[in-house]
Scaffold this motif. Sequence first.
Motif, PDB file in Angstrom:
ATOM      1  N   LEU A   2       4.709  -2.467 -15.392  1.00 14.78           N
ATOM      2  CA  LEU A   2       4.036  -3.687 -14.451  1.00 14.78           C
ATOM      3  C   LEU A   2       2.276  -2.242 -14.518  1.00 14.78           C
ATOM      4  O   LEU A   2       2.536  -2.023 -13.623  1.00 14.78           O
ATOM      5  CB  LEU A   2       4.599  -4.041 -13.794  1.00 14.78           C
ATOM      6  CG  LEU A   2       5.365  -5.527 -13.995  1.00 14.78           C
ATOM      7  CD1 LEU A   2       5.969  -6.011 -12.692  1.00 14.78           C
ATOM      8  CD2 LEU A   2       5.217  -6.383 -15.348  1.00 14.78           C
ATOM      9  N   PRO A   3       1.697  -3.110 -14.759  1.00 10.88           N
ATOM     10  CA  PRO A   3       0.026  -2.438 -14.100  1.00 10.88           C
ATOM     11  C   PRO A   3       0.078  -2.575 -12.927  1.00 10.88           C
ATOM     12  O   PRO A   3       0.496  -3.341 -12.440  1.00 10.88           O
ATOM     13  CB  PRO A   3      -0.705  -2.712 -15.128  1.00 10.88           C
ATOM     14  CG  PRO A   3      -0.352  -4.108 -15.161  1.00 10.88           C
ATOM     15  CD  PRO A   3       1.275  -4.533 -15.860  1.00 10.88           C
ATOM     16  N   VAL A   4      -0.966  -1.171 -12.250  1.00  9.95           N
ATOM     17  CA  VAL A   4      -1.414  -1.869 -11.047  1.00  9.95           C
ATOM     18  C   VAL A   4      -3.638  -2.361 -10.957  1.00  9.95           C
ATOM     19  O   VAL A   4      -3.844  -1.232 -11.647  1.00  9.95           O
ATOM     20  CB  VAL A   4      -1.413  -0.261 -10.428  1.00  9.95           C
ATOM     21  CG1 VAL A   4      -1.692  -0.444  -9.513  1.00  9.95           C
ATOM     22  CG2 VAL A   4       0.876  -0.437 -10.120  1.00  9.95           C
ATOM     23  N   LEU A   5      -3.543  -3.407 -10.113  1.00 11.96           N
ATOM     24  CA  LEU A   5      -5.091  -2.995 -10.374  1.00 11.96           C
ATOM     25  C   LEU A   5      -5.304  -2.192  -9.658  1.00 11.96           C
ATOM     26  O   LEU A   5      -5.054  -2.176  -8.260  1.00 11.96           O
ATOM     27  CB  LEU A   5      -4.766  -5.020  -9.671  1.00 11.96           C
ATOM     28  CG  LEU A   5      -6.543  -5.055  -9.500  1.00 11.96           C
ATOM     29  CD1 LEU A   5      -6.897  -4.883 -10.943  1.00 11.96           C
ATOM     30  CD2 LEU A   5      -6.495  -6.343  -9.358  1.00 11.96           C
ATOM     31  N   ALA A   6      -6.383  -1.567  -9.856  1.00 12.78           N
ATOM     32  CA  ALA A   6      -7.451  -0.303  -9.189  1.00 12.78           C
ATOM     33  C   ALA A   6      -8.854  -0.704  -9.275  1.00 12.78           C
ATOM     34  O   ALA A   6      -9.707   0.601  -9.055  1.00 12.78           O
ATOM     35  CB  ALA A   6      -6.406   1.171 -10.208  1.00 12.78           C
ATOM     36  N   SER A   7      -8.769  -1.540 -10.548  1.00 17.92           N
ATOM     37  CA  SER A   7     -10.538  -1.597 -10.340  1.00 17.92           C
ATOM     38  C   SER A   7     -10.685  -3.261  -9.898  1.00 17.92           C
ATOM     39  O   SER A   7      -9.942  -3.922  -9.761  1.00 17.92           O
ATOM     40  CB  SER A   7     -10.814  -1.900 -12.144  1.00 17.92           C
ATOM     41  OG  SER A   7     -10.177  -2.197 -12.746  1.00 17.92           O
ATOM     42  N   LYS A   8     -12.281  -3.655  -9.700  1.00 18.53           N
ATOM     43  CA  LYS A   8     -12.477  -4.997  -9.411  1.00 18.53           C
ATOM     44  C   LYS A   8     -12.908  -5.634 -10.814  1.00 18.53           C
ATOM     45  O   LYS A   8     -13.527  -4.662 -11.660  1.00 18.53           O
ATOM     46  CB  LYS A   8     -13.857  -4.723  -8.539  1.00 18.53           C
ATOM     47  CG  LYS A   8     -14.853  -3.731  -9.408  1.00 18.53           C
ATOM     48  CD  LYS A   8     -15.825  -3.533  -7.942  1.00 18.53           C
ATOM     49  CE  LYS A   8     -17.017  -2.658  -8.455  1.00 18.53           C
ATOM     50  NZ  LYS A   8     -17.764  -2.775  -7.406  1.00 18.53           N
ATOM     51  N   LEU A   9     -13.203  -6.842 -10.724  1.00 17.83           N
ATOM     52  CA  LEU A   9     -13.827  -8.362 -11.728  1.00 17.83           C
ATOM     53  C   LEU A   9     -15.526  -7.070 -12.492  1.00 17.83           C
ATOM     54  O   LEU A   9     -16.001  -7.176 -11.164  1.00 17.83           O
ATOM     55  CB  LEU A   9     -14.242  -9.115 -10.788  1.00 17.83           C
ATOM     56  CG  LEU A   9     -14.769 -10.152 -11.565  1.00 17.83           C
ATOM     57  CD1 LEU A   9     -13.391 -10.389 -12.662  1.00 17.83           C
ATOM     58  CD2 LEU A   9     -14.788 -10.999 -10.877  1.00 17.83           C
ATOM     59  N   GLY A  10     -15.077  -7.018 -12.985  1.00 16.82           N
ATOM     60  CA  GLY A  10     -16.273  -6.152 -13.948  1.00 16.82           C
ATOM     61  C   GLY A  10     -16.489  -4.828 -14.547  1.00 16.82           C
ATOM     62  O   GLY A  10     -17.430  -4.557 -15.225  1.00 16.82           O
TER      63      GLY A  10
END
Length: 197
Positions: A69-77
């Motif tokens: 599973l990926p890990v969210l490390a960036s913000k929208l856009g």
Amino acid sequence: PEANHRLLPRQSVSESGKPTVAPGALILALLVAGLICRLGYVFLTPTFYAPDEQSHYNYVKHLAEKRSLPVLASKLGDASNEWEYSQPPGYYALLAPMYAAGRALGAEPVVVRLLRATSVGLWLLNVWLGLAFLRRLQISEPVTRVMVLGLACLLPTYTFISATINNDNLLITLGTAVLCLMTERQPSWKNSTALGL
């Protein structure tokens, strides 16, 4: 008038004497029109042109290639196009084998079209579930059936979304499946609560 009836053998005649189209023919026409529209979007929409499509694609790619599973490390856009990583993995896990098959067939644009086609498959399943829902409710009124199917086939936003890489496609199909399950149960607070959970 007799010659006209011979030209239109599948139509019946209303009380006013005008030919009417059989509901089955309208349903088939709606399905064909819906499928043609979606296939047009699948093949004619430029790669990653649809909203958030590249971010959804990156999630599928991560699952298929890294098997985690990926890990969210960036913000929208963000330029990384990874902002969908916070989504539940069901839709993306469903598409991961299609991604692997697509990579074996060709470059990224081929994979994108194959993943979009999988979303069209979910739309077809949703239409089938919608018809099953109407059948279970014993709704046989042709106008109601045609109207419901018309919305499922030709609602503009849904037509576009169901031909792109977007996790809403699985959610909408699961929602229709839940409606079908609801029709199998006796109405009660207990059954409604259990189904809601």
